[in-house]
Design an enzyme around this catalytic site. Structure first.
Site, PDB file in Angstrom:
ATOM      1  N   ASP A 169       0.848  -1.193   0.000  1.00  0.00           N
ATOM      2  CA  ASP A 169       0.000   0.000   0.000  1.00  0.00           C
ATOM      3  C   ASP A 169       0.882   1.241   0.000  1.00  0.00           C
ATOM      4  O   ASP A 169       1.738   1.404   0.881  1.00  0.00           O
ATOM      5  CB  ASP A 169      -0.912   0.007   1.229  1.00  0.00           C
ATOM      6  N   ASP A 171     -15.254  -3.076  -1.908  1.00  0.00           N
ATOM      7  CA  ASP A 171     -14.964  -2.844  -0.496  1.00  0.00           C
ATOM      8  C   ASP A 171     -16.289  -2.713   0.232  1.00  0.00           C
ATOM      9  O   ASP A 171     -17.165  -1.967  -0.215  1.00  0.00           O
ATOM     10  CB  ASP A 171     -14.149  -1.560  -0.323  1.00  0.00           C
TER      11      ASP A 171
END
Length: 246
Positions: A12, A134
């Protein structure tokens, strides 16, 4: 459908660094490396067969922010499948990333706002498109998880079953970065109802999670892990060998 899921390390990217967030909160980050390319090399050395990159700044800003870092990682590992999400909102961005050597592009927020864009992307870049879903309590979240919609994750998945999407990355926001265990039930349910291979994400903590997911290799293509491998509660090589049946 894939019979043997692959362990996919997450890298990330925030402000040029490799970080992990808790529940998607940008202000609640832990920096694990100032050198994302070196971090990618570490995971490849430990046996990674695929990498998961996320442009966190891009996800929140709506435009790619870490293009150079992403290109550097792709250039360093030209034969390794790499998937990327965050800030993908137009065809030009997809084309640039694929040209740079990425294998899969993850469309998240844009998939919710404009499903036709996903279909168009699948036509233009067949076999390279993943939809990122998500969810919090089963409801889809967008814009870097900042907004929770009234759309069910399973319903969104069904929309893309027949347009050429390669797979779905399903992230349980409530568990992401919290080391509380993967949400097996919701992940498998999404795969069964949506009709597409799913890459599980969010909450993977240790070998117990890998053991829980292994029986569903018919519908779970991969398992993304972040904090667990960074903090050492899960060994990447050991987990992959277990999934391989060795």
């Amino acid at each position: 459908m894939c019979a043997v899921p692959v362990i996919i390390p997450a890298i990330d990217l925030k402000d040029g660094k490799c970080v992990r967030l808790k529940q998607g909160r940008m202000e609640d980050d832990t920096v694990f490396s100032d050198d994302p390319v070196a971090m990618a090399a570490r995971w490849v050395k430990e046996g990674a067969r695929r990498l998961h990159l996320v442009d966190l700044n891009g996800a929140f800003d709506g435009i790619p922010v870490h293009k150079q870092v992403v290109h550097d990682i792709a250039k360093a590992f030209p034969k390794l499948p790499i998937q990327l999400g965050g800030g993908v909102r137009n065809m030009q961005t997809i084309e640039q990333y694929i040209t740079a050597g990425l294998t899969y592009i993850i469309i998240g927020t844009k998939a919710v706002e404009d499903p036709d864009f996903v279909a168009e992307a699948c036509r233009e870049f067949a076999g390279h498109i993943i939809v990122g879903i998500d969810a919090k309590d089963g409801m889809v979240a967008t814009h870097g998880w900042a907004n929770v919609t009234d759309t069910k994750a399973t319903e969104l998945a069904k929309r893309f079953a027949d347009v050429g999407v390669s797979s779905i990355v399903y992230t349980d926001i409530a568990r992401d970065g919290m080391m509380q265990g993967v949400n097996v039930e919701q992940t498998v349910n999404l795969a069964r109802e949506g009709g597409l291979p799913v890459i599980a994400s969010g909450g993977v903590t240790d070998m117990k999670d890998i053991e829980l997911l292994k029986p569903y290799g018919d519908c779970i293509e991969g398992i993304i892990t972040g904090r667990a491998i960074y903090e050492g509660t899960l060994d990447l090589g050991e987990a992959q060998l277990y999934l391989d049946g060795k």
